[in-house]
Design an enzyme around this catalytic site. Structure first.
Site, PDB file in Angstrom:
ATOM      1  NE  ARG A 235      -3.638  -2.126   2.780  1.00 24.19           N
ATOM      2  CZ  ARG A 235      -3.419  -3.258   3.452  1.00 24.19           C
ATOM      3  NH1 ARG A 235      -2.237  -3.466   4.035  1.00 24.19           N
ATOM      4  NH2 ARG A 235      -4.362  -4.191   3.517  1.00 24.19           N
ATOM      5  CE  LYS A 260      -7.817  -1.087   5.581  1.00 22.78           C
ATOM      6  NZ  LYS A 260      -8.445  -1.122   4.251  1.00 22.78           N
ATOM      7  CG  HIS A 324      -4.806   0.336  -3.734  1.00 19.51           C
ATOM      8  ND1 HIS A 324      -4.132   0.265  -2.529  1.00 19.51           N
ATOM      9  CD2 HIS A 324      -5.811  -0.570  -3.647  1.00 19.51           C
ATOM     10  CE1 HIS A 324      -4.711  -0.628  -1.751  1.00 19.51           C
ATOM     11  NE2 HIS A 324      -5.726  -1.162  -2.401  1.00 19.51           N
ATOM     12  NE  ARG A 327      -2.956  -3.824  -1.128  1.00 22.04           N
ATOM     13  CZ  ARG A 327      -2.548  -4.618  -0.143  1.00 22.04           C
ATOM     14  NH1 ARG A 327      -1.260  -4.853   0.018  1.00 22.04           N
ATOM     15  NH2 ARG A 327      -3.414  -5.178   0.664  1.00 22.04           N
ATOM     16  CG  HIS A 350      -6.370  -9.124   1.855  1.00 22.72           C
ATOM     17  ND1 HIS A 350      -6.585  -9.541   0.550  1.00 22.72           N
ATOM     18  CD2 HIS A 350      -6.178  -7.779   1.782  1.00 22.72           C
ATOM     19  CE1 HIS A 350      -6.521  -8.494  -0.255  1.00 22.72           C
ATOM     20  NE2 HIS A 350      -6.281  -7.415   0.470  1.00 22.72           N
ATOM     21  CE1 TYR A 359      -6.538  -7.533  -6.459  1.00 15.52           C
ATOM     22  CE2 TYR A 359      -6.570  -8.744  -4.383  1.00 15.52           C
ATOM     23  CZ  TYR A 359      -6.433  -7.558  -5.081  1.00 15.52           C
ATOM     24  OH  TYR A 359      -6.185  -6.396  -4.402  1.00 15.52           O
TER      25      TYR A 359
END
Length: 375
Positions: A235, A260, A324, A327, A350, A359
C-alpha cells in the site's frame, strides 16, 4: 454474581440534556433496583431507563449493582485508544491554518479526540476534510441542534453531486465521530442509511504495461518506488513508512510494520528491485526512512501519487494508473502464475481469503481454460 445479569450504559440526549441510559434484559431483581434509583425516568424513544449524566449518578449505578450485575461501560466510556501502536500525531497543521472568511475549521475538541484515540494520519486527514465540508454546508447552524433529517439532507446532496459510495460512507463516519465520540451523545445516527458498498472489480495492468511504467521512471528513486509498490504488493502508506532496515536482503523479504489493522507482515523482495535499491541508496543516502523528501523526513503521499501517474503517462498507458493499481496487479499476476490464494492473502495482509478472492474475477488463468464457443 449471576453472569447472565448485566446492565449496559448508553449515552442519551434527552431534551438537549446528556443522560445515562440503562439497558438490560428482563429481570425482576434488576427492575426493582432500577426503579429504586432516585430521579429515574423512562424514555419511549430509546426504550430504556435513564438518569441525568453526572458523576454522582454514575457512582450510584456502580454501587447499586455491585455484586448483583455486571455494569458494561464499553459503549459509555469511549476514550479507548483505537490504534495504540500508531505514532503520536501532530495536528498543529490543522490548528495553525490561516483564518478564512465564511469557512469553519474543525473544532478543537474534534482534533483533540483524534489525537487521544491515535487514529492514523490518513484517517485524520479524511475525517477533518469530510467533517469540515459538513459543518460548512450548515455554516450558520448550531451543530448541537442538527438532527437525522439534516444529516440525510446533506448526504442526499453528496449523492446528487455524484460522490462515490465510499465518499458518502466516510462523511457518515466523520459526522458520527463528532456526535457520538467527541460529544458523547447517543447513537442518533444509526438509522442513517449507508450506501451499499460498491463491488467494483480491481483495475490491473498487464505485466508488459508494468515493465513499460518502470522503464519510463525519471530516476532510480522513482524506479524503486514503482518497482516496490508492484513487486511487494505494498500500500502507499506502507511504502512511505518503510525504514532502511526493513529491507532484508539476506532473507529477500520486505518487513512491513504496523500495517492496516496494526498488523506486521513480510512480503517478497524482487532481486532486480534489490539491485535498484542498492544503486538508489548509494546515490541518495536516506537517513531513516527508505524514501525521504528533499529536506529529509518521510516522503509525501502526494509525491508518490505524482510519480506513479506521471510515469504512466510518459509510458503512454491509456489508463489512470494509481499506486493501489500496482498492488492489485501484483496480486492478480501471482494468481495467474498459480500462487496459492492463501499465500497471496498473507503477502497482501488481508484478514481473510474472502477479500483476496476478488482477484479471481480478474485473473486470466481461469478464463484461459474455457473453450471458445465459436471454434
Amino acid at each position: 454474581m449471576d453472569s447472565t445479569k448485566n446492565i449496559t450504559l448508553k449515552h442519551l440526549l434527552i431534551d438537549q440534556n446528556k443522560c445515562i441510559g440503562l439497558q438490560f434484559s428482563s429481570s425482576k431483581v434488576l427492575q426493582l433496583l432500577v426503579d429504586a434509583l432516585p430521579n429515574i425516568s423512562w424514555s419511549r424513544e430509546f426504550e430504556m431507563h435513564y438518569l441525568p449524566n453526572n458523576k454522582s449518578n454514575l457512582d450510584l449505578i456502580f454501587k447499586t449493582f455491585y455484586g448483583i450485575a455486571w455494569v458494561n461501560g464499553n459503549y459509555f466510556f469511549s476514550d479507548k485508544i483505537i490504534n495504540a501502536d500508531n505514532p503520536q500525531l501532530n495536528l498543529e497543521r490543522y490548528r495553525n491554518r490561516i483564518y478564512r472568511d465564511n469557512y469553519k475549521f474543525c473544532p478543537e475538541d474534534y482534533l483533540l479526540k483524534l489525537e487521544l484515540k491515535k487514529y492514523s494520519d490518513n484517517t485524520v486527514r479524511n475525517y477533518v476534510s469530510h467533517f469540515e465540508a459538513f459543518i460548512n454546508y450548515y455554516y450558520d447552524a448550531n451543530l448541537i441542534s442538527l438532527n437525522e433529517v439534516d444529516v440525510r439532507t446533506y448526504l442526499q446532496k453528496l449523492i446528487q453531486e455524484g460522490k462515490s459510495n465510499s465518499y458518502v460512507n466516510m462523511s457518515v463516519n466523520s459526522i458520527k465521530f463528532y456526535y457520538e465520540i467527541v460529544l458523547g451523545m447517543p447513537n442518533r445516527f444509526y438509522a442513517i442509511e449507508r450506501p451499499r458498498k460498491e463491488k467494483q472489480l480491481p483495475e490491473v495492468l498487464s505485466k508488459e504495461e508494468i515493465i513499460m511504467v518502470i522503464n519510463n521512471a525519471n530516476n532510480i528513486k522513482h524506479k524503486c518506488i514503482i518497482g516496490l509498490l508492484y513487486s511487494s504488493g505494498l500500500r502507499r502508506s506502507e511504502l512511505l513508512n518503510l525504514k532502511i532496515t526493513d529491507i532484508d536482503s539476506k532473507r529477500m523479504v520486505v518487513k512491513i510494520n504496523n500495517a492496516k489493522g496494526n498488523k506486521d507482515r513480510i512480503s517478497i523482495l524482487s532481486p532486480s528491485i534489490l539491485k535498484d535499491l542498492q544503486q538508489y541508496y548509494k546515490e541518495y543516502r536516506p537517513k531513516k526512512y527508505l524514501f525521504e523528501g528533499q529536506k529529509g523526513g518521510k516522503y509525501s503521499a502526494t509525491s508518490v501519487l505524482k510519480v506513479v501517474t506521471s510515469t504512466a503517462v510518459k509510458a503512454k498507458i491509456n489508463k489512470k494508473v494509481t499506486p493501489h493499481m500496482l498492488r492489485h496487479s501484483f496480486a492478480t499476476h501471482l494468481l495467474e502464475n498459480g500462487t496459492d490464494i492463501r499465500h497471496i492473502q498473507l503477502l497482501l495482509g488481508h484478514s481473510s481469503t474472502k477479500t483476496t478472492e476478488i482477484y479471481t474475477h480478474v485473473a486470466n488463468r481461469s478464463f484461459m481454460k474455457i473453450k471458445d464457443l465459436l471454434s
